[in-house]
Design a protein around this motif. Sequence first.
Motif, PDB file in Angstrom:
ATOM      1  N   UNK A   1       0.826  -1.207   0.000  1.00 30.51           N
ATOM      2  CA  UNK A   1       0.000   0.000   0.000  1.00 30.51           C
ATOM      3  C   UNK A   1       0.856   1.250   0.000  1.00 30.51           C
ATOM      4  N   UNK A   2       1.849   1.281   0.890  1.00 28.04           N
ATOM      5  CA  UNK A   2       2.772   2.414   0.977  1.00 28.04           C
ATOM      6  C   UNK A   2       4.048   1.942   1.660  1.00 28.04           C
ATOM      7  N   UNK A   3       4.883   2.881   2.084  1.00 31.03           N
ATOM      8  CA  UNK A   3       6.178   2.532   2.656  1.00 31.03           C
ATOM      9  C   UNK A   3       6.094   1.698   3.924  1.00 31.03           C
ATOM     10  N   UNK A   4       4.984   1.812   4.664  1.00 29.44           N
ATOM     11  CA  UNK A   4       4.904   1.088   5.934  1.00 29.44           C
ATOM     12  C   UNK A   4       3.671   0.194   6.051  1.00 29.44           C
ATOM     13  N   UNK A   5       3.001  -0.113   4.944  1.00 33.12           N
ATOM     14  CA  UNK A   5       1.816  -0.966   4.997  1.00 33.12           C
ATOM     15  C   UNK A   5       1.798  -1.971   3.849  1.00 33.12           C
ATOM     16  N   UNK A   6       1.658  -3.245   4.231  1.00 37.01           N
ATOM     17  CA  UNK A   6       1.419  -4.307   3.262  1.00 37.01           C
ATOM     18  C   UNK A   6       0.022  -4.854   3.476  1.00 37.01           C
ATOM     19  N   UNK A   7      -0.540  -5.466   2.440  1.00 31.25           N
ATOM     20  CA  UNK A   7      -1.818  -6.140   2.586  1.00 31.25           C
ATOM     21  C   UNK A   7      -1.641  -7.626   2.320  1.00 31.25           C
ATOM     22  N   UNK A   8      -2.386  -8.431   3.062  1.00 30.28           N
ATOM     23  CA  UNK A   8      -2.380  -9.875   2.884  1.00 30.28           C
ATOM     24  C   UNK A   8      -3.561 -10.276   2.009  1.00 30.28           C
ATOM     25  N   UNK A   9      -3.516 -11.485   1.500  1.00 31.08           N
ATOM     26  CA  UNK A   9      -4.607 -11.968   0.659  1.00 31.08           C
ATOM     27  C   UNK A   9      -5.881 -12.159   1.465  1.00 31.08           C
ATOM     28  N   UNK A  10      -5.754 -12.487   2.741  1.00 26.95           N
ATOM     29  CA  UNK A  10      -6.913 -12.715   3.617  1.00 26.95           C
ATOM     30  C   UNK A  10      -6.748 -11.921   4.906  1.00 26.95           C
ATOM     31  N   UNK A  11      -7.859 -11.701   5.573  1.00 23.86           N
ATOM     32  CA  UNK A  11      -7.794 -11.022   6.870  1.00 23.86           C
ATOM     33  C   UNK A  11      -7.155 -11.934   7.905  1.00 23.86           C
ATOM     34  N   UNK A  12      -6.531 -11.324   8.888  1.00 22.18           N
ATOM     35  CA  UNK A  12      -5.836 -12.053   9.939  1.00 22.18           C
ATOM     36  C   UNK A  12      -6.847 -12.528  10.972  1.00 22.18           C
ATOM     37  N   UNK A  13      -6.984 -13.849  11.118  1.00 19.78           N
ATOM     38  CA  UNK A  13      -7.989 -14.392  12.027  1.00 19.78           C
ATOM     39  C   UNK A  13      -7.438 -14.824  13.365  1.00 19.78           C
ATOM     40  N   UNK A  14      -6.115 -14.726  13.523  1.00 15.41           N
ATOM     41  CA  UNK A  14      -5.508 -15.144  14.790  1.00 15.41           C
ATOM     42  C   UNK A  14      -5.370 -13.958  15.732  1.00 15.41           C
ATOM     43  N   UNK A  15      -4.751 -14.205  16.870  1.00 14.94           N
ATOM     44  CA  UNK A  15      -4.541 -13.152  17.864  1.00 14.94           C
ATOM     45  C   UNK A  15      -3.665 -12.045  17.288  1.00 14.94           C
ATOM     46  N   UNK A  16      -3.962 -10.810  17.661  1.00 15.72           N
ATOM     47  CA  UNK A  16      -3.197  -9.663  17.180  1.00 15.72           C
ATOM     48  C   UNK A  16      -1.714  -9.818  17.520  1.00 15.72           C
ATOM     49  N   UNK A  17      -0.881  -9.522  16.522  1.00 15.41           N
ATOM     50  CA  UNK A  17       0.575  -9.533  16.700  1.00 15.41           C
ATOM     51  C   UNK A  17       1.041  -8.087  16.749  1.00 15.41           C
ATOM     52  N   UNK A  18       1.835  -7.739  17.743  1.00 14.58           N
ATOM     53  CA  UNK A  18       2.288  -6.361  17.890  1.00 14.58           C
ATOM     54  C   UNK A  18       3.783  -6.320  18.175  1.00 14.58           C
ATOM     55  N   UNK A  19       4.505  -5.482  17.439  1.00 15.85           N
ATOM     56  CA  UNK A  19       5.938  -5.303  17.663  1.00 15.85           C
ATOM     57  C   UNK A  19       6.742  -6.570  17.431  1.00 15.85           C
TER      58      UNK A  19
END
Length: 302
Positions: free
Chosen positions: A116-134
Amino acid sequence: PGADIALTAGSTANPLSAAQLWAYIRRQFVDSVGTKADTIIKSVANDALDMVSSERLWPHLLRRAMLNLHGPYSTGTITITNGSANVALVGGTWPSWAASGKLFVQNQIIEVYGRTDNDTLTMADTWGATTISGATYILYQNEYDLPDDLWRFHKNLPGQRWGWGATPMSIANVLEAENAAVYSQRFADVFCIANGSFICWPYPQSDEMLAYTYYARPARLVNDTDIADWDPVHLEVLKRAMDYQLARQVGKSMAGDAVTTLSAYREALSRLTVQDKSATDVPAVGLDLSIGRESPRWKRIT
């Protein structure tokens, strides 16, 4: 639309211009004219090129190209939120090739759909697992697009040895020797060709240019100034293929019906395929010291 296409004879200096091939087909087509005839003539020429090109690995269709390999990227950390398809990067900048890569994070491989831009990628599907941070990650690319005209992949070239000898080698061996003097990095242990892509494992460890060779499909002939991807040495084979394709499409040509023209094509193919500008099978030349009155003469040693 509706107007006849004027086709002119090609220059005798270039026997494989599209115009001259079309002129030959038109003669075999009993000098048929008109928009429909012109469409058939172009189809015959292109189908004939495809036909003869698929018969064997012709040296004149061997091409050399480069794959722009990318080393892994792992600067910064990422966040993937449950229910979102975005991968946010902090402390880094997604490389330009990121949309063609894969993410390895928390022992999982995630296919990247887009950048999408310098700091954002998109995946083919939405993330259904627990949020990953850092989280730490590795972005890598092990699939690379191949040319659209690639008919058959030949070989990736960086080699392991250097040398030359008295007997001719294949072009792959020569190019491999050339690359061995330049490249020192380790390349993938295994690779395959699938869905028009070169896929390897492990992924490249650094940014490199990988040379490779492939056999190309002849370019489509569209305009009368186009040049056929064909060796003039094999013009007779191409003509017999055009005779057959014309007979197959319209029922008969000046050369005969489909059965007769296919037989003639097969005969020409078996007789002339050795004329491919390959190195001869002569390993050496020396003196033949004949006994008697004959003088020494050069001879071919087989």
